[in-house]
Design a protein around this motif. Structure first.
Motif, PDB file in Angstrom:
ATOM      1  N   LEU A 174       2.406   4.595   4.037  1.00  0.00           N
ATOM      2  CA  LEU A 174       0.935   4.633   4.017  1.00  0.00           C
ATOM      3  C   LEU A 174       0.356   4.301   5.391  1.00  0.00           C
ATOM      4  O   LEU A 174      -0.610   4.935   5.837  1.00  0.00           O
ATOM      5  CB  LEU A 174       0.397   3.671   2.957  1.00  0.00           C
ATOM      6  N   ASN A 175       0.942   3.312   6.052  1.00  0.00           N
ATOM      7  CA  ASN A 175       0.476   2.948   7.393  1.00  0.00           C
ATOM      8  C   ASN A 175       0.697   4.097   8.379  1.00  0.00           C
ATOM      9  O   ASN A 175      -0.169   4.385   9.210  1.00  0.00           O
ATOM     10  CB  ASN A 175       1.179   1.682   7.893  1.00  0.00           C
ATOM     11  N   LEU A 176       1.843   4.748   8.269  1.00  0.00           N
ATOM     12  CA  LEU A 176       2.121   5.881   9.160  1.00  0.00           C
ATOM     13  C   LEU A 176       1.178   7.047   8.884  1.00  0.00           C
ATOM     14  O   LEU A 176       0.712   7.708   9.812  1.00  0.00           O
ATOM     15  CB  LEU A 176       3.582   6.320   9.027  1.00  0.00           C
ATOM     16  N   GLU A 177       0.871   7.301   7.623  1.00  0.00           N
ATOM     17  CA  GLU A 177      -0.074   8.376   7.284  1.00  0.00           C
ATOM     18  C   GLU A 177      -1.461   8.070   7.837  1.00  0.00           C
ATOM     19  O   GLU A 177      -2.156   8.964   8.344  1.00  0.00           O
ATOM     20  CB  GLU A 177      -0.128   8.576   5.767  1.00  0.00           C
ATOM     21  N   GLU A 178      -1.847   6.803   7.753  1.00  0.00           N
ATOM     22  CA  GLU A 178      -3.141   6.387   8.312  1.00  0.00           C
ATOM     23  C   GLU A 178      -3.144   6.573   9.834  1.00  0.00           C
ATOM     24  O   GLU A 178      -4.128   7.062  10.404  1.00  0.00           O
ATOM     25  CB  GLU A 178      -3.419   4.930   7.958  1.00  0.00           C
ATOM     26  N   ASP A 179      -2.041   6.204  10.476  1.00  0.00           N
ATOM     27  CA  ASP A 179      -1.919   6.399  11.926  1.00  0.00           C
ATOM     28  C   ASP A 179      -2.023   7.875  12.292  1.00  0.00           C
ATOM     29  O   ASP A 179      -2.676   8.241  13.270  1.00  0.00           O
ATOM     30  CB  ASP A 179      -0.597   5.825  12.444  1.00  0.00           C
ATOM     31  N   VAL A 180      -1.377   8.726  11.498  1.00  0.00           N
ATOM     32  CA  VAL A 180      -1.429  10.172  11.755  1.00  0.00           C
ATOM     33  C   VAL A 180      -2.860  10.679  11.654  1.00  0.00           C
ATOM     34  O   VAL A 180      -3.335  11.432  12.512  1.00  0.00           O
ATOM     35  CB  VAL A 180      -0.492  10.942  10.786  1.00  0.00           C
ATOM     36  N   CYS A 181      -3.578  10.240  10.619  1.00  0.00           N
ATOM     37  CA  CYS A 181      -4.984  10.655  10.460  1.00  0.00           C
ATOM     38  C   CYS A 181      -5.831  10.193  11.648  1.00  0.00           C
ATOM     39  O   CYS A 181      -6.651  10.962  12.174  1.00  0.00           O
ATOM     40  CB  CYS A 181      -5.555  10.109   9.159  1.00  0.00           C
ATOM     41  N   ASN A 182      -5.625   8.955  12.059  1.00  0.00           N
ATOM     42  CA  ASN A 182      -6.382   8.419  13.201  1.00  0.00           C
ATOM     43  C   ASN A 182      -6.069   9.202  14.469  1.00  0.00           C
ATOM     44  O   ASN A 182      -6.967   9.517  15.266  1.00  0.00           O
ATOM     45  CB  ASN A 182      -6.076   6.935  13.411  1.00  0.00           C
ATOM     46  N   GLN A 215      -4.987  12.308  14.645  1.00  0.00           N
ATOM     47  CA  GLN A 215      -5.561  13.650  14.547  1.00  0.00           C
ATOM     48  C   GLN A 215      -7.051  13.636  14.868  1.00  0.00           C
ATOM     49  O   GLN A 215      -7.559  14.523  15.564  1.00  0.00           O
ATOM     50  CB  GLN A 215      -5.315  14.228  13.151  1.00  0.00           C
ATOM     51  N   THR A 216      -7.738  12.615  14.405  1.00  0.00           N
ATOM     52  CA  THR A 216      -9.167  12.466  14.717  1.00  0.00           C
ATOM     53  C   THR A 216      -9.361  12.266  16.210  1.00  0.00           C
ATOM     54  O   THR A 216     -10.242  12.890  16.832  1.00  0.00           O
ATOM     55  CB  THR A 216      -9.761  11.275  13.940  1.00  0.00           C
ATOM     56  N   GLN A 217      -8.528  11.417  16.791  1.00  0.00           N
ATOM     57  CA  GLN A 217      -8.610  11.175  18.235  1.00  0.00           C
ATOM     58  C   GLN A 217      -8.303  12.441  19.019  1.00  0.00           C
ATOM     59  O   GLN A 217      -8.961  12.740  20.019  1.00  0.00           O
ATOM     60  CB  GLN A 217      -7.627  10.067  18.621  1.00  0.00           C
ATOM     61  N   LYS A 218      -7.330  13.212  18.550  1.00  0.00           N
ATOM     62  CA  LYS A 218      -6.973  14.470  19.216  1.00  0.00           C
ATOM     63  C   LYS A 218      -8.150  15.440  19.205  1.00  0.00           C
ATOM     64  O   LYS A 218      -8.458  16.061  20.222  1.00  0.00           O
ATOM     65  CB  LYS A 218      -5.764  15.099  18.524  1.00  0.00           C
ATOM     66  N   GLU A 219      -8.823  15.566  18.070  1.00  0.00           N
ATOM     67  CA  GLU A 219      -9.982  16.451  17.973  1.00  0.00           C
ATOM     68  C   GLU A 219     -11.104  15.992  18.903  1.00  0.00           C
ATOM     69  O   GLU A 219     -11.746  16.801  19.574  1.00  0.00           O
ATOM     70  CB  GLU A 219     -10.485  16.537  16.520  1.00  0.00           C
ATOM     71  N   LEU A 252     -10.741  14.270  21.657  1.00  0.00           N
ATOM     72  CA  LEU A 252     -10.316  14.549  23.033  1.00  0.00           C
ATOM     73  C   LEU A 252     -10.413  16.037  23.359  1.00  0.00           C
ATOM     74  O   LEU A 252     -10.762  16.403  24.478  1.00  0.00           O
ATOM     75  CB  LEU A 252      -8.894  14.042  23.258  1.00  0.00           C
ATOM     76  N   LYS A 253     -10.121  16.894  22.389  1.00  0.00           N
ATOM     77  CA  LYS A 253     -10.259  18.340  22.605  1.00  0.00           C
ATOM     78  C   LYS A 253     -11.709  18.709  22.903  1.00  0.00           C
ATOM     79  O   LYS A 253     -11.986  19.494  23.806  1.00  0.00           O
ATOM     80  CB  LYS A 253      -9.772  19.122  21.378  1.00  0.00           C
ATOM     81  N   LYS A 254     -12.632  18.126  22.114  1.00  0.00           N
ATOM     82  CA  LYS A 254     -14.054  18.396  22.343  1.00  0.00           C
ATOM     83  C   LYS A 254     -14.486  17.893  23.716  1.00  0.00           C
ATOM     84  O   LYS A 254     -15.207  18.586  24.441  1.00  0.00           O
ATOM     85  CB  LYS A 254     -14.901  17.740  21.255  1.00  0.00           C
ATOM     86  N   GLU A 255     -14.038  16.693  24.056  1.00  0.00           N
ATOM     87  CA  GLU A 255     -14.380  16.112  25.356  1.00  0.00           C
ATOM     88  C   GLU A 255     -13.813  16.964  26.488  1.00  0.00           C
ATOM     89  O   GLU A 255     -14.494  17.219  27.489  1.00  0.00           O
ATOM     90  CB  GLU A 255     -13.830  14.693  25.448  1.00  0.00           C
ATOM     91  N   HIS A 256     -12.586  17.432  26.329  1.00  0.00           N
ATOM     92  CA  HIS A 256     -11.958  18.293  27.340  1.00  0.00           C
ATOM     93  C   HIS A 256     -12.740  19.586  27.505  1.00  0.00           C
ATOM     94  O   HIS A 256     -12.976  20.058  28.620  1.00  0.00           O
ATOM     95  CB  HIS A 256     -10.510  18.588  26.942  1.00  0.00           C
ATOM     96  N   SER A 257     -13.148  20.157  26.386  1.00  0.00           N
ATOM     97  CA  SER A 257     -13.930  21.396  26.429  1.00  0.00           C
ATOM     98  C   SER A 257     -15.253  21.177  27.168  1.00  0.00           C
ATOM     99  O   SER A 257     -15.657  21.998  28.004  1.00  0.00           O
ATOM    100  CB  SER A 257     -14.181  21.888  25.007  1.00  0.00           C
ATOM    101  N   GLN A 258     -15.923  20.077  26.865  1.00  0.00           N
ATOM    102  CA  GLN A 258     -17.192  19.775  27.531  1.00  0.00           C
ATOM    103  C   GLN A 258     -16.979  19.549  29.025  1.00  0.00           C
ATOM    104  O   GLN A 258     -17.770  20.026  29.852  1.00  0.00           O
ATOM    105  CB  GLN A 258     -17.849  18.549  26.901  1.00  0.00           C
TER     106      GLN A 258
END
Length: 106
Positions: free
Chosen positions: A15-23, A25-29, A31-37
């Motif tokens: 469960l902790n690892l799944e939560e880390d993965v979700c976090n 993925q959110t951080q990746k998105e 960063l992608k938006k920030e990179h695009s900007q």
């Protein structure tokens, strides 16, 4: 009882690892938006700089009143804030010297 505790620890770890993965993925998105900007901003700045560069060279004249050729000259900004034009071959050799100085400082 030991097996139950082991399964519970394993489930908690999953469960902790799944939560880390979700976090992540959110951080990746984010960063992608920030990179695009940032990329858009850089492209806009490059366009403005290119326009300014051509605008400056369109107004420059040599001693005889002829337009300065942007293919032969570059705009150089010194560390003191002075701005001047110089032949490209001199700018390249000066840039090599600056790069050597930076490498020595590191």
């Amino acid at each position: 009882v030991a097996a139950q505790k082991c399964r519970k620890r394993k489930l908690n770890a999953i469960l902790n690892l799944e939560e880390d993965v979700c976090n992540l993925q959110t951080q990746k998105e984010t960063l992608k938006k920030e990179h695009s900007q940032c990329s858009k901003s850089i492209n806009q700045i490059k366009q403005k700089l290119n326009y300014l560069y051509h605008e400056i060279f369109s107004k420059l004249r040599d001693d005889q009143g002829r337009p300065v050729n942007p293919c032969q000259y570059v705009i150089h900004c010194s560390s003191s804030g002075s701005v001047f034009i110089m032949p490209k071959h001199l700018a390249k050799s000066e840039q090599k010297q600056d790069n050597r100085k930076e490498q020595k400082q590191k």
